[in-house]
Design a protein around this motif. Structure first.
Motif, PDB file in Angstrom:
ATOM      1  N   LEU A  43      -8.449 -25.518  23.379  1.00  0.00           N
ATOM      2  CA  LEU A  43      -8.865 -26.771  22.642  1.00  0.00           C
ATOM      3  C   LEU A  43      -9.280 -27.317  24.377  1.00  0.00           C
ATOM      4  O   LEU A  43      -8.305 -26.506  25.268  1.00  0.00           O
ATOM      5  CB  LEU A  43      -7.996 -27.780  22.799  1.00  0.00           C
ATOM      6  N   ALA A  44     -10.745 -27.871  24.827  1.00  0.00           N
ATOM      7  CA  ALA A  44     -11.219 -27.834  26.435  1.00  0.00           C
ATOM      8  C   ALA A  44     -11.495 -27.061  26.773  1.00  0.00           C
ATOM      9  O   ALA A  44     -10.533 -26.696  27.686  1.00  0.00           O
ATOM     10  CB  ALA A  44     -10.446 -29.441  26.689  1.00  0.00           C
ATOM     11  N   ALA A  45     -12.293 -25.691  26.052  1.00  0.00           N
ATOM     12  CA  ALA A  45     -12.460 -24.597  26.337  1.00  0.00           C
ATOM     13  C   ALA A  45     -13.348 -24.397  27.385  1.00  0.00           C
ATOM     14  O   ALA A  45     -13.987 -23.720  28.367  1.00  0.00           O
ATOM     15  CB  ALA A  45     -12.695 -23.775  24.933  1.00  0.00           C
ATOM     16  N   GLY A  46     -13.765 -26.025  27.516  1.00  0.00           N
ATOM     17  CA  GLY A  46     -15.219 -25.101  29.162  1.00  0.00           C
ATOM     18  C   GLY A  46     -16.552 -24.136  28.096  1.00  0.00           C
ATOM     19  O   GLY A  46     -16.283 -24.412  27.347  1.00  0.00           O
ATOM     20  N   THR A  47     -15.806 -23.456  29.343  1.00  0.00           N
ATOM     21  CA  THR A  47     -17.230 -22.304  29.768  1.00  0.00           C
ATOM     22  C   THR A  47     -16.670 -21.305  28.703  1.00  0.00           C
ATOM     23  O   THR A  47     -16.909 -20.216  28.739  1.00  0.00           O
ATOM     24  CB  THR A  47     -17.932 -21.865  31.337  1.00  0.00           C
ATOM     25  N   VAL A  61     -10.716 -16.275  18.479  1.00  0.00           N
ATOM     26  CA  VAL A  61     -10.458 -17.043  18.548  1.00  0.00           C
ATOM     27  C   VAL A  61     -11.659 -18.420  18.549  1.00  0.00           C
ATOM     28  O   VAL A  61     -12.441 -17.897  18.860  1.00  0.00           O
ATOM     29  CB  VAL A  61     -10.110 -17.110  20.577  1.00  0.00           C
ATOM     30  N   VAL A  62     -10.830 -20.192  18.791  1.00  0.00           N
ATOM     31  CA  VAL A  62     -11.852 -21.285  18.441  1.00  0.00           C
ATOM     32  C   VAL A  62     -12.077 -21.593  20.107  1.00  0.00           C
ATOM     33  O   VAL A  62     -10.731 -22.282  20.329  1.00  0.00           O
ATOM     34  CB  VAL A  62     -11.582 -21.668  17.135  1.00  0.00           C
ATOM     35  N   PRO A  63     -13.534 -21.488  21.012  1.00  0.00           N
ATOM     36  CA  PRO A  63     -13.394 -22.239  21.952  1.00  0.00           C
ATOM     37  C   PRO A  63     -13.517 -23.349  21.916  1.00  0.00           C
ATOM     38  O   PRO A  63     -15.021 -23.587  21.048  1.00  0.00           O
ATOM     39  CB  PRO A  63     -13.862 -21.618  23.050  1.00  0.00           C
ATOM     40  N   CYS A  64     -12.848 -24.658  22.113  1.00  0.00           N
ATOM     41  CA  CYS A  64     -13.588 -26.272  21.199  1.00  0.00           C
ATOM     42  C   CYS A  64     -13.487 -26.839  22.066  1.00  0.00           C
ATOM     43  O   CYS A  64     -13.395 -27.294  23.143  1.00  0.00           O
ATOM     44  CB  CYS A  64     -12.693 -26.726  20.409  1.00  0.00           C
ATOM     45  N   ASP A  65     -14.444 -27.462  22.831  1.00  0.00           N
ATOM     46  CA  ASP A  65     -15.205 -29.089  24.098  1.00  0.00           C
ATOM     47  C   ASP A  65     -16.187 -30.138  23.846  1.00  0.00           C
ATOM     48  O   ASP A  65     -17.033 -29.453  22.203  1.00  0.00           O
ATOM     49  CB  ASP A  65     -15.717 -27.831  25.133  1.00  0.00           C
ATOM     50  N   PRO A  82     -17.344 -17.891  19.083  1.00  0.00           N
ATOM     51  CA  PRO A  82     -17.337 -18.775  17.905  1.00  0.00           C
ATOM     52  C   PRO A  82     -17.032 -20.098  18.991  1.00  0.00           C
ATOM     53  O   PRO A  82     -16.980 -21.271  18.175  1.00  0.00           O
ATOM     54  CB  PRO A  82     -16.439 -18.997  16.570  1.00  0.00           C
ATOM     55  N   PHE A  83     -18.021 -20.972  19.919  1.00  0.00           N
ATOM     56  CA  PHE A  83     -17.791 -21.809  20.510  1.00  0.00           C
ATOM     57  C   PHE A  83     -17.994 -23.026  19.889  1.00  0.00           C
ATOM     58  O   PHE A  83     -18.737 -23.117  18.292  1.00  0.00           O
ATOM     59  CB  PHE A  83     -18.399 -22.233  21.734  1.00  0.00           C
ATOM     60  N   THR A  84     -17.160 -24.883  19.881  1.00  0.00           N
ATOM     61  CA  THR A  84     -17.123 -25.184  18.867  1.00  0.00           C
ATOM     62  C   THR A  84     -17.242 -27.112  19.020  1.00  0.00           C
ATOM     63  O   THR A  84     -16.323 -26.846  19.996  1.00  0.00           O
ATOM     64  CB  THR A  84     -16.514 -25.278  18.043  1.00  0.00           C
ATOM     65  N   ALA A  85     -18.443 -27.181  19.128  1.00  0.00           N
ATOM     66  CA  ALA A  85     -18.391 -28.798  19.404  1.00  0.00           C
ATOM     67  C   ALA A  85     -17.257 -30.047  18.903  1.00  0.00           C
ATOM     68  O   ALA A  85     -17.568 -29.466  17.655  1.00  0.00           O
ATOM     69  CB  ALA A  85     -19.153 -29.848  19.131  1.00  0.00           C
ATOM     70  N   GLY A  86     -16.800 -30.577  19.463  1.00  0.00           N
ATOM     71  CA  GLY A  86     -15.876 -31.166  19.273  1.00  0.00           C
ATOM     72  C   GLY A  86     -14.787 -31.886  19.764  1.00  0.00           C
ATOM     73  O   GLY A  86     -14.089 -31.721  21.332  1.00  0.00           O
ATOM     74  N   ASP A  87     -14.007 -33.448  19.683  1.00  0.00           N
ATOM     75  CA  ASP A  87     -13.607 -34.515  20.949  1.00  0.00           C
ATOM     76  C   ASP A  87     -11.674 -33.932  20.197  1.00  0.00           C
ATOM     77  O   ASP A  87     -11.859 -33.707  19.226  1.00  0.00           O
ATOM     78  CB  ASP A  87     -14.056 -35.526  20.337  1.00  0.00           C
ATOM     79  N   ALA A  88     -10.962 -33.451  21.514  1.00  0.00           N
ATOM     80  CA  ALA A  88      -9.915 -33.486  21.037  1.00  0.00           C
ATOM     81  C   ALA A  88      -9.178 -34.474  20.034  1.00  0.00           C
ATOM     82  O   ALA A  88      -7.942 -33.917  19.311  1.00  0.00           O
ATOM     83  CB  ALA A  88      -9.031 -33.284  22.007  1.00  0.00           C
ATOM     84  N   ASP A  99      -2.804 -20.687  14.115  1.00  0.00           N
ATOM     85  CA  ASP A  99      -1.150 -20.015  14.090  1.00  0.00           C
ATOM     86  C   ASP A  99      -0.929 -20.540  15.306  1.00  0.00           C
ATOM     87  O   ASP A  99       0.323 -20.364  15.961  1.00  0.00           O
ATOM     88  CB  ASP A  99      -1.513 -18.795  14.661  1.00  0.00           C
ATOM     89  N   ALA A 100      -1.705 -21.232  16.783  1.00  0.00           N
ATOM     90  CA  ALA A 100      -1.480 -22.026  18.012  1.00  0.00           C
ATOM     91  C   ALA A 100      -2.582 -22.485  18.770  1.00  0.00           C
ATOM     92  O   ALA A 100      -3.742 -21.974  18.193  1.00  0.00           O
ATOM     93  CB  ALA A 100      -1.076 -20.280  19.613  1.00  0.00           C
ATOM     94  N   VAL A 101      -2.204 -23.656  19.084  1.00  0.00           N
ATOM     95  CA  VAL A 101      -3.182 -24.505  19.918  1.00  0.00           C
ATOM     96  C   VAL A 101      -2.685 -24.275  21.389  1.00  0.00           C
ATOM     97  O   VAL A 101      -1.585 -24.051  21.829  1.00  0.00           O
ATOM     98  CB  VAL A 101      -3.263 -26.028  19.422  1.00  0.00           C
ATOM     99  N   THR A 102      -4.114 -24.304  22.287  1.00  0.00           N
ATOM    100  CA  THR A 102      -3.845 -24.374  23.678  1.00  0.00           C
ATOM    101  C   THR A 102      -4.381 -25.232  24.245  1.00  0.00           C
ATOM    102  O   THR A 102      -5.371 -25.212  24.020  1.00  0.00           O
ATOM    103  CB  THR A 102      -3.603 -22.668  24.019  1.00  0.00           C
ATOM    104  N   ILE A 103      -4.798 -25.386  25.430  1.00  0.00           N
ATOM    105  CA  ILE A 103      -5.289 -26.035  26.658  1.00  0.00           C
ATOM    106  C   ILE A 103      -4.763 -26.267  27.582  1.00  0.00           C
ATOM    107  O   ILE A 103      -3.978 -26.279  28.091  1.00  0.00           O
ATOM    108  CB  ILE A 103      -5.285 -27.979  26.123  1.00  0.00           C
ATOM    109  N   SER A 104      -5.798 -25.692  28.170  1.00  0.00           N
ATOM    110  CA  SER A 104      -5.632 -25.170  30.005  1.00  0.00           C
ATOM    111  C   SER A 104      -6.586 -25.976  31.184  1.00  0.00           C
ATOM    112  O   SER A 104      -7.879 -26.020  30.568  1.00  0.00           O
ATOM    113  CB  SER A 104      -6.530 -23.669  30.096  1.00  0.00           C
TER     114      SER A 104
END
Ligand SMILES: C[S@@+](CC[C@H](N)C(=O)[O-])C[C@H]1O[C@@H](n2cnc3c(N)ncnc32)[C@H](O)[C@@H]1O
Length: 217
Positions: A43-47, A61-65, A82-88, A99-104
């Motif tokens: 989440l909030a994966a940016g680039t 992995v689904v990068p979402c931002d 698979p970039f996905t547009a979305g609000d956290a 299985d896991a969610v992560t935010i860096s």
């Protein structure tokens, strides 16, 4: 703000963290324990730079931002993700998906931290985990003093030289100072429903890695 810094975001990170960001990302990958056949939300994966270690571990992995500028640069650099547009705070995923969610380095930027922690809980499968990598507060007082000087005095001029939007890095310094400390963030995780919450400091507490689990229901 992130739309404006997207193009030079990864370079600026490397410079301002003095290369430490690469080490921090390796530690996140270990804490997530990504494996083949796992589905991970970054989440909030940016680039998408934070998503790459999980791909290397063989996970899906689904990068979402929500910054279309960051997603566009990410798509140019890592077109297979698979970039996905979305609000956290209103994630476009069903309950119990990952299985896991992560935010860096993203949670500090989300306006409603607690709503994001609850949403991350909702989309995690029972037994799954959360890993948060975020700037925190050095624990040894003399180091904390030096680090605060770096944030407030050295970082803004360096950012002016490297970044396309130096104001964003003044915000960076101020938002780090205002962010809860290690135990404060752990309490927020517990209140959002996460169990067995623990954390580990990296680079003396410049960064903290928090982990928690969604217990089987
Ligand atoms: C500092 S960047 C981190 C990018 C990446 N995770 C990394 O480690 O390089 C923070 C990201 O948080 C995203 N962000 C902030 N608030 C958000 C929200 N409510 N929903 C989704 N993304 C958000 C920004 O668009 C930005 O790309």
């Amino acid at each position: 703000m992130f739309d404006n810094v997207a193009e030079r975001y990864d370079l600026t990170n490397d410079v301002l963290s003095l290369g430490q960001d690469r080490r921090w990302r390796k530690e996140v990958a270990k804490a997530v324990d990504a494996r083949p056949a796992q589905k991970i939300l970054d989440l909030a994966a940016g680039t998408g730079t934070s998503s790459l270690p999980f791909v290397q571990a063989g996970a899906y992995v689904v990068p979402c931002d929500f910054s279309l500028g960051m997603l566009r640069v990410g798509k140019e650099r890592n077109s297979w993700l698979p970039f996905t547009a979305g609000d956290a705070t209103r994630l476009p995923f069903k309950d119990d998906t990952f299985d896991a969610v992560t935010i860096s380095f993203g949670l500090r930027n989300v306006q409603d931290t607690d709503a994001a922690l609850r949403e991350m809980y909702r989309v995690t499968k029972p037994g799954g985990r959360i890993v948060i990598s975020e700037f925190s507060h050095p624990t040894w007082a003399p180091f904390r003093t030096v680090y605060t000087e770096y944030l407030m005095r050295a970082l803004p001029p360096v950012a002016r030289a490297v970044s396309s939007n130096p104001e964003a890095y003044v915000y960076l310094a101020e938002s780090i100072r205002a962010w809860p400390d290690q135990s404060g963030l752990a309490d927020r995780l517990t209140k959002a429903g996460w169990s067995k919450v623990a954390w580990r400091n990296l680079t003396g507490g410049v960064v903290a890695l928090h982990r928690g689990f969604k217990v089987h229901s």
